[in-house]
Design a protein around this motif. Structure first.
Motif, mmCIF file in Angstrom:
data_model
loop_
_atom_site.group_PDB
_atom_site.id
_atom_site.type_symbol
_atom_site.label_atom_id
_atom_site.label_comp_id
_atom_site.label_asym_id
_atom_site.label_seq_id
_atom_site.Cartn_x
_atom_site.Cartn_y
_atom_site.Cartn_z
ATOM 1 N N PRO A 138 10.805 6.324 -11.724
ATOM 2 C CA PRO A 138 11.527 7.402 -12.404
ATOM 3 C C PRO A 138 12.752 6.925 -13.168
ATOM 4 O O PRO A 138 13.150 7.533 -14.166
ATOM 5 N N ASP A 139 13.370 5.830 -12.703
ATOM 6 C CA ASP A 139 14.558 5.322 -13.389
ATOM 7 C C ASP A 139 14.231 4.345 -14.511
ATOM 8 O O ASP A 139 15.130 3.769 -15.141
ATOM 9 N N GLY A 140 12.930 4.138 -14.758
ATOM 10 C CA GLY A 140 12.514 3.253 -15.835
ATOM 11 C C GLY A 140 12.363 1.799 -15.455
ATOM 12 O O GLY A 140 11.942 0.973 -16.276
ATOM 13 N N SER A 141 12.717 1.451 -14.223
ATOM 14 C CA SER A 141 12.567 0.062 -13.789
ATOM 15 C C SER A 141 11.124 -0.204 -13.371
ATOM 16 O O SER A 141 10.406 0.708 -12.966
ATOM 17 N N PRO A 142 10.677 -1.459 -13.472
ATOM 18 C CA PRO A 142 9.286 -1.765 -13.126
ATOM 19 C C PRO A 142 8.990 -1.481 -11.651
ATOM 20 O O PRO A 142 9.828 -1.719 -10.780
ATOM 21 N N VAL A 143 7.802 -0.951 -11.402
ATOM 22 C CA VAL A 143 7.324 -0.835 -10.030
ATOM 23 C C VAL A 143 7.145 -2.248 -9.484
ATOM 24 O O VAL A 143 6.633 -3.129 -10.170
ATOM 25 N N GLU A 144 7.593 -2.480 -8.256
ATOM 26 C CA GLU A 144 7.458 -3.790 -7.632
ATOM 27 C C GLU A 144 6.747 -3.654 -6.291
ATOM 28 O O GLU A 144 7.098 -2.786 -5.482
ATOM 29 N N LEU A 145 5.764 -4.514 -6.072
ATOM 30 C CA LEU A 145 5.017 -4.517 -4.819
ATOM 31 C C LEU A 145 5.529 -5.645 -3.926
ATOM 32 O O LEU A 145 5.580 -6.807 -4.370
ATOM 33 N N LYS A 187 0.823 -1.211 0.000
ATOM 34 C CA LYS A 187 0.000 0.000 0.000
ATOM 35 C C LYS A 187 0.855 1.257 0.000
ATOM 36 O O LYS A 187 0.515 2.266 -0.630
ATOM 37 N N ALA A 188 1.981 1.214 0.709
ATOM 38 C CA ALA A 188 2.861 2.373 0.753
ATOM 39 C C ALA A 188 3.478 2.647 -0.612
ATOM 40 O O ALA A 188 3.653 3.805 -1.016
ATOM 41 N N VAL A 189 3.806 1.584 -1.351
ATOM 42 C CA VAL A 189 4.356 1.750 -2.693
ATOM 43 C C VAL A 189 3.318 2.390 -3.607
ATOM 44 O O VAL A 189 3.620 3.335 -4.359
ATOM 45 N N ILE A 190 2.091 1.903 -3.538
ATOM 46 C CA ILE A 190 1.025 2.449 -4.377
ATOM 47 C C ILE A 190 0.738 3.898 -3.996
ATOM 48 O O ILE A 190 0.545 4.764 -4.868
ATOM 49 N N ALA A 191 0.736 4.200 -2.697
ATOM 50 C CA ALA A 191 0.490 5.574 -2.252
ATOM 51 C C ALA A 191 1.571 6.514 -2.767
ATOM 52 O O ALA A 191 1.293 7.660 -3.148
ATOM 53 N N ALA A 192 2.814 6.045 -2.808
ATOM 54 C CA ALA A 192 3.911 6.874 -3.303
ATOM 55 C C ALA A 192 3.749 7.165 -4.791
ATOM 56 O O ALA A 192 4.039 8.276 -5.252
ATOM 57 N N ILE A 193 3.274 6.182 -5.555
ATOM 58 C CA ILE A 193 3.043 6.400 -6.983
ATOM 59 C C ILE A 193 1.931 7.425 -7.171
ATOM 60 O O ILE A 193 2.022 8.331 -8.016
ATOM 61 N N ALA A 194 0.882 7.286 -6.369
ATOM 62 C CA ALA A 194 -0.258 8.212 -6.488
ATOM 63 C C ALA A 194 0.143 9.635 -6.113
ATOM 64 O O ALA A 194 -0.473 10.600 -6.597
ATOM 65 N N ALA A 195 1.165 9.782 -5.256
ATOM 66 C CA ALA A 195 1.570 11.104 -4.780
ATOM 67 C C ALA A 195 2.647 11.750 -5.637
ATOM 68 O O ALA A 195 3.142 12.835 -5.296
ATOM 69 N N ARG A 196 3.026 11.124 -6.734
ATOM 70 C CA ARG A 196 4.035 11.718 -7.599
ATOM 71 C C ARG A 196 3.548 13.054 -8.158
ATOM 72 O O ARG A 196 2.338 13.269 -8.316
ATOM 73 N N PRO A 197 4.467 13.953 -8.501
ATOM 74 C CA PRO A 197 4.051 15.204 -9.146
ATOM 75 C C PRO A 197 3.203 14.919 -10.385
ATOM 76 O O PRO A 197 3.557 14.083 -11.207
ATOM 77 N N GLY A 198 2.088 15.562 -10.481
ATOM 78 C CA GLY A 198 1.176 15.317 -11.600
ATOM 79 C C GLY A 198 0.125 14.278 -11.290
ATOM 80 O O GLY A 198 -0.761 14.028 -12.105
#
Length: 239
Positions: free
Chosen positions: A222-229, A161-172
């Motif tokens: 941001p570095d192009g690597s896949p998001v991992e949960l 959930k923390a990983v997903i929340a961080a993605i949702a909070a990205r600029p934009g």
């Protein structure tokens, strides 16, 4: 037992809005990062001469990969639109696909009658199931594997959930892939520590092996690597 109208409507809406193309959904990553790697956990236990059932197959990305590792593969999903996408993406018929409600033992029983004992691949389905449906989903796995099949169950941990929340909070704001998940009310549910194993044991299965892993998403950082949960895997069956 049937799943909630909210749950069914949310998934049908998501897949109706989808092109069905591989990689479009948030979780629909390349099989090289998912099923291929996951099978390393299942292979020491599973009989490859049995078929495999991909539960919650979506557009069939992983099912098509699995079809080359077992004698037959069937992908099942609650959403009729998802099953239609999977069939269109597999014109050669490497696998078969059908709509199925895992919380309905009559439907799961009918599938077992057709397949016999089967291996099972289930990636991140329990956490998306409503809590009251989770025992029935675990029971479906037990029914399908029968006496001789084995199942690989992968579920994100609470840290996901923390990983997903961080993605949702990205600029934009959230990425387009994640935004579609949120707009369709597909809520990443938290499965408490120990809950998955407890559900599987309550369904009559034995946990043969388990460990920590990460579920690769189609979204990238941001570095192009896949998001991992963060996640755990479980191989289960009957002794």
């Amino acid at each position: 037992m049937t799943v909630s109208d909210r749950y069914r409507t949310s998934w049908e809406g998501f897949w109706e809005q989808s092109s069905g193309e591989q990689g479009e959904p948030f979780w629909d990553s390349d099989p090289a990062l998912t099923a291929r790697r996951d099978l390393e956990h299942l292979a020491p236990y599973a009989d490859p001469t049995l078929p495999v059932a991909d539960l919650g197959c979506g557009n069939g990305t992983q099912t098509r990969f699995l079809s080359g590792r077992f004698t037959a593969a069937v992908g099942v999903d609650l959403s009729a639109a998802a099953v239609a996408h999977a069939r269109r993406a597999d014109p050669g018929g490497a696998a078969t696909y059908e709509q199925l409600n895992l919380a309905d033992p009559a439907q799961t029983g009918a599938l077992h009658e057709r397949l016999g004992d089967t291996n099972v691949y289930m990636r991140a389905v329990l956490h998306q199931s409503d809590p009251e449906d989770r025992p029935a989903v675990a029971a479906a796995v037990a029914l399908l594997v029968g006496t001789h099949g084995k199942a690989l169950i992968l579920e994100p941990t609470g840290q996901a959930k923390a990983v997903i929340a961080a993605i949702a909070a990205r600029p934009g704001g959230p990425s387009p892939r994640l935004r579609r998940v949120m707009e369709n009310d597909l809520r990443p549910g938290e499965v408490a520590e120990g809950e998955v194993a407890a559900l599987l044991r309550a369904a009559g299965l034995t946990v043969l092996d388990e460990g920590a892993t990460a579920l690769a998403m189609s979204d990238t950082g941001p570095d192009g690597s896949p998001v991992e949960l963060p996640a755990r895997w479980f191989v289960v069956g009957r002794l």
